[in-house]
Design an enzyme around this catalytic site. Structure first.
Site, PDB file in Angstrom:
ATOM      1  N   ASN A  91       0.871  -1.193   0.000  1.00  0.00           N
ATOM      2  CA  ASN A  91       0.000   0.000   0.000  1.00  0.00           C
ATOM      3  C   ASN A  91       0.896   1.228   0.000  1.00  0.00           C
ATOM      4  O   ASN A  91       2.118   1.119   0.136  1.00  0.00           O
ATOM      5  CB  ASN A  91      -0.951   0.001   1.220  1.00  0.00           C
ATOM      6  CG  ASN A  91      -0.180  -0.118   2.525  1.00  0.00           C
ATOM      7  OD1 ASN A  91       0.803   0.598   2.728  1.00  0.00           O
ATOM      8  ND2 ASN A  91      -0.576  -1.064   3.350  1.00  0.00           N
TER       9      ASN A  91
ATOM     10  N   ASP B  27       1.074  -8.708   1.437  1.00  0.00           N
ATOM     11  CA  ASP B  27       1.943  -7.779   2.196  1.00  0.00           C
ATOM     12  C   ASP B  27       2.260  -8.384   3.567  1.00  0.00           C
ATOM     13  O   ASP B  27       3.418  -8.476   3.987  1.00  0.00           O
ATOM     14  CB  ASP B  27       1.183  -6.453   2.348  1.00  0.00           C
ATOM     15  CG  ASP B  27       2.105  -5.260   2.558  1.00  0.00           C
ATOM     16  OD1 ASP B  27       1.584  -4.147   2.704  1.00  0.00           O
ATOM     17  OD2 ASP B  27       3.338  -5.461   2.570  1.00  0.00           O
TER      18      ASP B  27
ATOM     19  N   SER C 267      -4.018  -6.015  -6.609  1.00  0.00           N
ATOM     20  CA  SER C 267      -5.339  -5.388  -6.397  1.00  0.00           C
ATOM     21  C   SER C 267      -6.512  -6.357  -6.373  1.00  0.00           C
ATOM     22  O   SER C 267      -7.652  -5.913  -6.174  1.00  0.00           O
ATOM     23  CB  SER C 267      -5.625  -4.304  -7.459  1.00  0.00           C
ATOM     24  OG  SER C 267      -4.754  -3.210  -7.276  1.00  0.00           O
TER      25      SER C 267
ATOM     26  N   GLY D 100      -7.273  -8.641  -4.261  1.00  0.00           N
ATOM     27  CA  GLY D 100      -7.700  -9.094  -2.927  1.00  0.00           C
ATOM     28  C   GLY D 100      -8.421  -7.981  -2.189  1.00  0.00           C
ATOM     29  O   GLY D 100      -9.502  -7.541  -2.602  1.00  0.00           O
TER      30      GLY D 100
END
Ligand code: APR
Length: 320
Positions: free
Chosen positions: A24, A34, A118, A120
């Protein structure tokens, strides 16, 4: 152009030079990919994020850090558009893949594993997230040799495989055209749709017309090779995806037809096939010569049901 394969699994376990993180803008960790990368890679990654990205990372941009304890050598972080928050600019999503490959080239990386950026938490519709990944990687020039698109579940894995196979019929037909250019005029195709209507299929035939003088009297045997979209990118013992060159496809076909020789004796078929390919490439859909309830009186159809027709192929010349 790199090979592009679909992989089912956890991106943190990919043994590649670069693992791409769906980060992000803050670049201080998060959930999903992440979270998994920071958890498994350890605190060294976060320390590097803080040091190298004190002001975070813009959407669509990419930057690298150490991979910490991951099998990979680097992590390239990229920030996809947040569809759920109303960010709908697809060019930013495409930019994630393009910039990540640029950074990979700067690092001299040869293998890269991407998650579906993108798709998820950021809620980008999965089919289009997959299409954006495949199309962008397939059209970005890079020194990277191997790209993996890592799916986290079976259904997504099948969707990625199907997306990679979308171009396989076209690449196979382009491979036949390369063989014609190399003089293998006896290589012919017979394309159609399976009785279920689910799959496009093609039979490639080649007359083994011997190249040795005494072969002229040996019986000509016709060999055949089949493909169906039901087998995704598997073809002739190899893999044909959007990233496979028509020359490589031609070599796959030749390897499946040992003993055939260039005959250069059917220019009419070669010309007919070249005209067919102009229609196929313009439509982006493969031709159909047979299917249940298919009326072929006005020739082959470019994409079942399109109404665009191409006359039947010329008859093969008499055997030498
Ligand atoms: N390995 C491979 N793929 C994974 C993994 C994993 N370990 N975990 C999740 N995925 C898949 C998801 O199923 C989805 O298809 O990766 C894709 C991307 O999902 P997210 O990680 O949620 O990334 P994104 O949608 O880009 O959202 C980014 O989520 O985790 C936070 O900090 C991150 O704020 C950022 C946002």
């Amino acid at each position: 152009m790199p090979t592009i394969t679909a992989v089912l699994g956890d991106i943190t376990q990919q043994d590649v030079d670069v693992v791409v993180n769906a980060a992000n803008n803050a670049m201080r960790g998060g959930g999903g990919v992440d979270g998994a990368i920071h958890r498994r890679g350890g605190p060294a990654i976060l320390r590097d994020c803080v040091a190298r990205f004190p002001h975070g990372l813009a959407t669509g941009d990419a930057g690298w850090t150490t991979a910490g304890n991951l099998p990979a050598r680097w992590v390239i972080h990229t920030v996809g558009p947040n569809h759920a928050a109303g960010q709908r600019d697809r060019s930013l999503l495409e930019s994630c893949y393009r910039r990540a490959l640029e950074v990979a080239d700067q690092l001299g990386a040869r293998s890269v594993a991407f998650p579906l950026i993108s798709a998820g938490v950021y809620g980008w519709p999965k089919a289009d997230a997959i299409a954006a990944a495949v199309e962008t990687v397939a059209t970005t020039s890079t020194n990277v040799e191997e790209v993996r698109i890592v799916a986290f579940d079976q259904a997504t894995f099948e969707d990625v495989r199907a997306a990679l196979a979308r171009w396989t019929p076209l690449r196979i037909l382009e491979g036949v055209q390369v063989l014609h250019e190399r003089g293998y005029h006896r290589v012919r195709v017979m394309p159609g749709v399976s009785p279920s209507g689910m799959h496009w299929r093609v039979t490639i035939t080649a007359d083994r017309v011997g190249s040795q003088p005494d072969d002229a009297h040996s019986p000509v045997e016709t060999r055949s090779l089949r493909y169906t979209t039901g087998s995704f990118t598997d073809f002739a013992g190899g893999e044909v995806t959007v990233a496979t060159s028509p020359e490589a496809v031609a070599d796959l076909i030749l390897a499946a037809f040992p003993g055939i020789a260039p005959t250069r004796d059917d220019p009419d078929y070669v010309a007919w096939f070249a005209d067919l390919m102009l229609l196929v490439e313009r439509a982006g859909r493969p031709p159909v010569a047979f299917a249940d309830y298919f009326d072929d009186t006005s020739g082959w159809e470019i994409g079942w049901g399109s109404g665009v027709r191409h006359p039947h192929p010329p008859a093969a010349p008499p055997q030498r």
